[in-house]
Scaffold this motif. Sequence first.
Motif, PDB file in Angstrom:
ATOM      1  N   VAL A  83       0.837  -1.207   0.000  1.00  0.00           N
ATOM      2  CA  VAL A  83       0.000   0.000   0.000  1.00  0.00           C
ATOM      3  C   VAL A  83       0.873   1.259   0.000  1.00  0.00           C
ATOM      4  O   VAL A  83       0.653   2.196  -0.770  1.00  0.00           O
ATOM      5  CB  VAL A  83      -0.942   0.006   1.220  1.00  0.00           C
ATOM      6  CG1 VAL A  83      -1.633   1.358   1.356  1.00  0.00           C
ATOM      7  CG2 VAL A  83      -1.978  -1.106   1.095  1.00  0.00           C
ATOM      8  N   ALA A  84       1.897   1.274   0.860  1.00  0.00           N
ATOM      9  CA  ALA A  84       2.758   2.457   0.982  1.00  0.00           C
ATOM     10  C   ALA A  84       3.599   2.681  -0.272  1.00  0.00           C
ATOM     11  O   ALA A  84       3.760   3.821  -0.734  1.00  0.00           O
ATOM     12  CB  ALA A  84       3.654   2.310   2.203  1.00  0.00           C
ATOM     13  N   VAL A  85       4.138   1.605  -0.831  1.00  0.00           N
ATOM     14  CA  VAL A  85       4.992   1.740  -2.017  1.00  0.00           C
ATOM     15  C   VAL A  85       4.181   2.200  -3.226  1.00  0.00           C
ATOM     16  O   VAL A  85       4.620   3.072  -3.989  1.00  0.00           O
ATOM     17  CB  VAL A  85       5.710   0.404  -2.315  1.00  0.00           C
ATOM     18  CG1 VAL A  85       6.458   0.495  -3.640  1.00  0.00           C
ATOM     19  CG2 VAL A  85       6.682   0.057  -1.197  1.00  0.00           C
ATOM     20  N   GLN A  86       2.997   1.652  -3.387  1.00  0.00           N
ATOM     21  CA  GLN A  86       2.136   2.076  -4.498  1.00  0.00           C
ATOM     22  C   GLN A  86       1.748   3.542  -4.361  1.00  0.00           C
ATOM     23  O   GLN A  86       1.718   4.286  -5.344  1.00  0.00           O
ATOM     24  CB  GLN A  86       0.889   1.201  -4.566  1.00  0.00           C
ATOM     25  CG  GLN A  86       1.160  -0.211  -5.066  1.00  0.00           C
ATOM     26  CD  GLN A  86      -0.113  -1.043  -5.179  1.00  0.00           C
ATOM     27  OE1 GLN A  86      -1.199  -0.506  -5.329  1.00  0.00           O
ATOM     28  NE2 GLN A  86       0.033  -2.356  -5.105  1.00  0.00           N
ATOM     29  N   ALA A  87       1.461   3.981  -3.150  1.00  0.00           N
ATOM     30  CA  ALA A  87       1.099   5.382  -2.915  1.00  0.00           C
ATOM     31  C   ALA A  87       2.257   6.310  -3.270  1.00  0.00           C
ATOM     32  O   ALA A  87       2.050   7.469  -3.662  1.00  0.00           O
ATOM     33  CB  ALA A  87       0.694   5.583  -1.463  1.00  0.00           C
ATOM     34  N   ALA A  88       3.482   5.798  -3.148  1.00  0.00           N
ATOM     35  CA  ALA A  88       4.668   6.605  -3.478  1.00  0.00           C
ATOM     36  C   ALA A  88       5.012   6.538  -4.963  1.00  0.00           C
ATOM     37  O   ALA A  88       5.952   7.192  -5.414  1.00  0.00           O
ATOM     38  CB  ALA A  88       5.862   6.121  -2.647  1.00  0.00           C
ATOM     39  N   GLY A  89       4.240   5.740  -5.709  1.00  0.00           N
ATOM     40  CA  GLY A  89       4.475   5.628  -7.145  1.00  0.00           C
ATOM     41  C   GLY A  89       5.710   4.829  -7.506  1.00  0.00           C
ATOM     42  O   GLY A  89       6.337   5.057  -8.536  1.00  0.00           O
ATOM     43  N   LYS A  90       6.066   3.862  -6.653  1.00  0.00           N
ATOM     44  CA  LYS A  90       7.264   3.064  -6.894  1.00  0.00           C
ATOM     45  C   LYS A  90       6.918   1.580  -6.884  1.00  0.00           C
ATOM     46  O   LYS A  90       5.760   1.206  -6.663  1.00  0.00           O
ATOM     47  CB  LYS A  90       8.326   3.380  -5.828  1.00  0.00           C
ATOM     48  CG  LYS A  90       8.734   4.856  -5.800  1.00  0.00           C
ATOM     49  CD  LYS A  90       9.792   5.121  -4.758  1.00  0.00           C
ATOM     50  CE  LYS A  90      10.123   6.616  -4.675  1.00  0.00           C
ATOM     51  NZ  LYS A  90      10.725   7.121  -5.911  1.00  0.00           N
ATOM     52  N   THR A  91       7.908   0.747  -7.110  1.00  0.00           N
ATOM     53  CA  THR A  91       7.725  -0.696  -7.035  1.00  0.00           C
ATOM     54  C   THR A  91       8.675  -1.250  -5.973  1.00  0.00           C
ATOM     55  O   THR A  91       9.601  -0.572  -5.546  1.00  0.00           O
ATOM     56  CB  THR A  91       8.027  -1.382  -8.381  1.00  0.00           C
ATOM     57  OG1 THR A  91       9.392  -1.124  -8.745  1.00  0.00           O
ATOM     58  CG2 THR A  91       7.105  -0.853  -9.466  1.00  0.00           C
ATOM     59  N   PHE A  92       8.432  -2.499  -5.567  1.00  0.00           N
ATOM     60  CA  PHE A  92       9.302  -3.084  -4.556  1.00  0.00           C
ATOM     61  C   PHE A  92       9.471  -4.581  -4.771  1.00  0.00           C
ATOM     62  O   PHE A  92       8.687  -5.227  -5.462  1.00  0.00           O
ATOM     63  CB  PHE A  92       8.760  -2.820  -3.153  1.00  0.00           C
ATOM     64  CG  PHE A  92       7.576  -3.674  -2.761  1.00  0.00           C
ATOM     65  CD1 PHE A  92       7.741  -4.769  -1.921  1.00  0.00           C
ATOM     66  CD2 PHE A  92       6.295  -3.378  -3.218  1.00  0.00           C
ATOM     67  CE1 PHE A  92       6.659  -5.546  -1.553  1.00  0.00           C
ATOM     68  CE2 PHE A  92       5.205  -4.149  -2.850  1.00  0.00           C
ATOM     69  CZ  PHE A  92       5.389  -5.239  -2.011  1.00  0.00           C
ATOM     70  N   LYS A  93      10.518  -5.106  -4.154  1.00  0.00           N
ATOM     71  CA  LYS A  93      10.820  -6.523  -4.209  1.00  0.00           C
ATOM     72  C   LYS A  93      11.184  -6.985  -2.803  1.00  0.00           C
ATOM     73  O   LYS A  93      12.046  -6.382  -2.153  1.00  0.00           O
ATOM     74  CB  LYS A  93      11.987  -6.781  -5.161  1.00  0.00           C
ATOM     75  CG  LYS A  93      12.474  -8.226  -5.187  1.00  0.00           C
ATOM     76  CD  LYS A  93      13.708  -8.354  -6.060  1.00  0.00           C
ATOM     77  CE  LYS A  93      14.275  -9.773  -6.033  1.00  0.00           C
ATOM     78  NZ  LYS A  93      15.510  -9.887  -6.854  1.00  0.00           N
ATOM     79  N   VAL A  94      10.529  -8.030  -2.319  1.00  0.00           N
ATOM     80  CA  VAL A  94      10.856  -8.573  -1.001  1.00  0.00           C
ATOM     81  C   VAL A  94      12.142  -9.386  -1.112  1.00  0.00           C
ATOM     82  O   VAL A  94      12.244 -10.325  -1.895  1.00  0.00           O
ATOM     83  CB  VAL A  94       9.717  -9.460  -0.464  1.00  0.00           C
ATOM     84  CG1 VAL A  94      10.143 -10.128   0.838  1.00  0.00           C
ATOM     85  CG2 VAL A  94       8.454  -8.645  -0.246  1.00  0.00           C
ATOM     86  N   LEU A  95      13.139  -9.006  -0.321  1.00  0.00           N
ATOM     87  CA  LEU A  95      14.411  -9.720  -0.314  1.00  0.00           C
ATOM     88  C   LEU A  95      14.353 -10.909   0.633  1.00  0.00           C
ATOM     89  O   LEU A  95      14.858 -11.983   0.331  1.00  0.00           O
ATOM     90  CB  LEU A  95      15.543  -8.771   0.092  1.00  0.00           C
ATOM     91  CG  LEU A  95      15.700  -7.522  -0.783  1.00  0.00           C
ATOM     92  CD1 LEU A  95      16.797  -6.623  -0.231  1.00  0.00           C
ATOM     93  CD2 LEU A  95      16.000  -7.915  -2.222  1.00  0.00           C
ATOM     94  N   GLN A  96      13.736 -10.696   1.789  1.00  0.00           N
ATOM     95  CA  GLN A  96      13.497 -11.791   2.738  1.00  0.00           C
ATOM     96  C   GLN A  96      12.588 -11.298   3.846  1.00  0.00           C
ATOM     97  O   GLN A  96      12.460 -10.095   4.069  1.00  0.00           O
ATOM     98  CB  GLN A  96      14.805 -12.326   3.327  1.00  0.00           C
ATOM     99  CG  GLN A  96      15.515 -11.393   4.281  1.00  0.00           C
ATOM    100  CD  GLN A  96      16.553 -12.117   5.136  1.00  0.00           C
ATOM    101  OE1 GLN A  96      16.305 -13.199   5.676  1.00  0.00           O
ATOM    102  NE2 GLN A  96      17.728 -11.520   5.268  1.00  0.00           N
TER     103      GLN A  96
END
Length: 249
Positions: A215-228
């Motif tokens: 939710v937070a990353v989308q609101a910031a207009g970015k993407t993310f990847k879970v490392l662990q």
Amino acid sequence: IAILEIHEELEKKQKVIGNALLFVNPSLETVCMKTGAHKGEFRIEPVKVIAGKRNKVATYKEHGCTFKISLGIVFFSPRLSTERKRIAELIKEGEVVGALFAGVGPFPIVFAKNSKMAKAYAVELNPIAYNDLLENIRVNKVVAKVVPILGDVRKVVPNQLAGTCDRVTMPLPMGAATFLKEAIMCLKSGGGIIHFYDFVSKENPEVDAIKKISVAVQAAGKTFKVLQWRKVRDYSPDTILVVVDFEVK
């Protein structure tokens, strides 16, 4: 200083228990008892002296570092010791780290002494914890690497830290999700890594934590990847503390 949790049925014997502990452990000078749960804006855990010297300023050692801790008026958890060393080993040479909710400085100071980071910005709201932080920076001789900042993360990050960090730690399990916006804002334009701690249900720990991140990353207009992600410890019969390391792009 020893800190005890004494069951309410035994509270009338608290002084006997405290003095017995001093007797069997000569290295102790003071015995304190917890008198309540973490509370308030600073998440402090009240304690009182039940035996020995009337002193509530403790010295704590971890990973080659020494910390002054004003018990009962600052937040501190030795249970995150393994996490501090784990992250220190992940930090790459020259990285700039944002240490949000720094408290008396365990995360940034352990990083300074156990990694090749360039600098850590240590942000803390509690003025008493901030004073302990200043002392701990001096005692551990990391003045050149740890920059203390007294203030609210919501105000400090936009004004001073936006776009400055390669990595961010946010060890505030209770309510940390509401600060994910600021953690993401700390990162450099090319992205970076965030270590997010959260209390979640034992039933769906990974799903619950990652949903908040998404939710937070989308609101910031970015993407993310879970490392662990990993369980840090049990908190209650149905709740655990987890950490999610994720990369923002």
